[in-house]
Write an enzyme that holds these catalytic residues in place. Structure first.
Site, PDB file in Angstrom:
ATOM      1  N   LEU A 134       0.932  -1.296   0.055  1.00  0.00           N
ATOM      2  CA  LEU A 134       0.157  -0.130  -0.095  1.00  0.00           C
ATOM      3  C   LEU A 134       0.850   1.270   0.157  1.00  0.00           C
ATOM      4  CD1 LEU A 134      -2.694  -0.880   2.965  1.00  0.00           C
ATOM      5  CD2 LEU A 134      -3.034  -0.888   0.050  1.00  0.00           C
ATOM      6  N   ASP A 135       0.554   2.324  -0.523  1.00  0.00           N
ATOM      7  CA  ASP A 135       1.257   3.263  -0.836  1.00  0.00           C
ATOM      8  C   ASP A 135       1.451   4.002   0.709  1.00  0.00           C
ATOM      9  OD1 ASP A 135       1.439   3.278  -3.229  1.00  0.00           O
ATOM     10  OD2 ASP A 135      -0.191   4.819  -3.721  1.00  0.00           O
ATOM     11  N   LYS A 136       2.638   4.725   1.099  1.00  0.00           N
ATOM     12  CA  LYS A 136       2.640   5.266   2.316  1.00  0.00           C
ATOM     13  C   LYS A 136       1.582   6.172   2.805  1.00  0.00           C
ATOM     14  CE  LYS A 136       5.956   8.390   4.671  1.00  0.00           C
ATOM     15  NZ  LYS A 136       7.045   9.497   4.366  1.00  0.00           N
ATOM     16  N   THR A 138      -1.371   5.705   2.187  1.00  0.00           N
ATOM     17  CA  THR A 138      -2.922   4.863   1.856  1.00  0.00           C
ATOM     18  C   THR A 138      -3.218   4.308   3.381  1.00  0.00           C
ATOM     19  OG1 THR A 138      -2.711   4.890  -0.431  1.00  0.00           O
ATOM     20  CG2 THR A 138      -4.374   3.470   0.861  1.00  0.00           C
TER      21      THR A 138
END
Length: 293
Positions: A134-136, A138
């Site tokens: 997951l993106d930082k 998110t």
């Protein structure tokens, strides 16, 4: 020496060498190399006897970890994580926004897993590790493997598109009620379906839309790039935005809400959901009623 941790070994079907069993049992030593170093420095004892890498663990043993009085060898990451599901094979945690899943930094989800999860009792237990990313910025559900077999099998399920992921986001501007976005990312096919659940007029952004997203592929920054590509960037995105329409200070309004798949070993359907963060419900008061996966 100073006693810093005690672990009572769980009963195992088959005895396991301590250097394998010891990975993840101590919050201060999450790696196999760390266990070996602690044994070499005579900081680990099993039932009061100095541990060796060849010692076998069968269950019930009292394993004590000490720290040298001369110097502090261990640096512990304090990162409490919400565990949504856990068994001997894998776990699902709620990733807070603003923290990297993995990487070279000390403050990562990967480095905080050992202190939040129970060590698997299976023979191929390993240090818990994320199976996807997951993106930082998110938030939301993140799948963690706890054994070698589980990590391999779950990774294969992702590749075979047998794990269903549902995200929620707040996007800016006028949007179609629903649709499919098929825009390549770095030369690779990428597909996302979306549905607008609620919308509200915004003096600054025209409209704000609460949308449900289901990525059919797993490209880096796919949802963020796709929504930006159709002219509806996600609120709070600092990388993909229209000039003059950046919301700062509130973070990214993108949440991984649901993971759904068939447990690869028990064959029971697993469906784990994490409710929308408060900042979503501040804009859309009834957002929770649209939460079905």
């Amino acid at each position: 020496m100073k006693l810093i941790e005690i672990h009572i070994a769980k009963v195992l079907e088959n005895p396991v060498r301590f250097q394998e069993y010891g990975v993840g049992v101590f919050k201060t030593i999450p790696t196999k190399s760390g266990i070996k170093k602690a044994i070499k420095k005579k900081l680990v004892f099993i039932d009061g006897i100095e541990a060796t890498t060849a010692k076998y663990i069968s269950g019930g043993e009292k394993i004590s970890l000490f720290q040298s009085e001369v110097s502090s060898v261990f640096k512990r990451l304090e990162l409490p994580l919400e565990v949504l599901f856990e068994d001997d094979y894998f776990a699902i945690i709620n990733k807070p926004p603003g923290i990297l899943v993995s990487g070279n930094k000390f403050m990562t989800i990967a480095n905080g897993l050992a202190q939040n999860l129970e060590k698997s009792t299976l023979p191929d237990a390993v240090r818990p590790q994320p199976v996807h990313r997951l993106d930082k910025a998110t938030s939301g559900v993140l799948l963690i493997g706890k054994t070698s077999a589980a990590i391999r099998t779950l990774s294969a399920l992702f590749l075979e598109k047998k794990i269903k992921k549902t995200y929620f986001a707040i996007a800016m501007g006028a949007m179609e009620t629903s649709g499919e976005i098929a825009q390549t990312i770095e030369g690779k096919e990428a597909h996302t379906t979306y549905e607008v659940l609620q919308k509200t007029p915004s003096e600054r952004f025209g409209y704000l839309n609460l949308i449900r997203l289901q990525p059919q592929t797993g490209r880096k920054h796919q949802l963020r790039k796709h929504l930006f590509g159709i002219g509806n960037p996600i609120l709070g995105d600092q990388n993909y935005f229209n000039e003059g329409f950046v919301l700062k200070g509130k973070g990214l309004y993108l949440h991984a809400a649901t993971l759904s798949f068939v447990h690869p070993l028990t064959k029971v359907t697993v469906c784990i959901t994490k409710a929308l963060p408060k900042k979503f419900r501040t804009i859309f008061k009834n957002a929770f009623i649209h939460f079905e996966p």
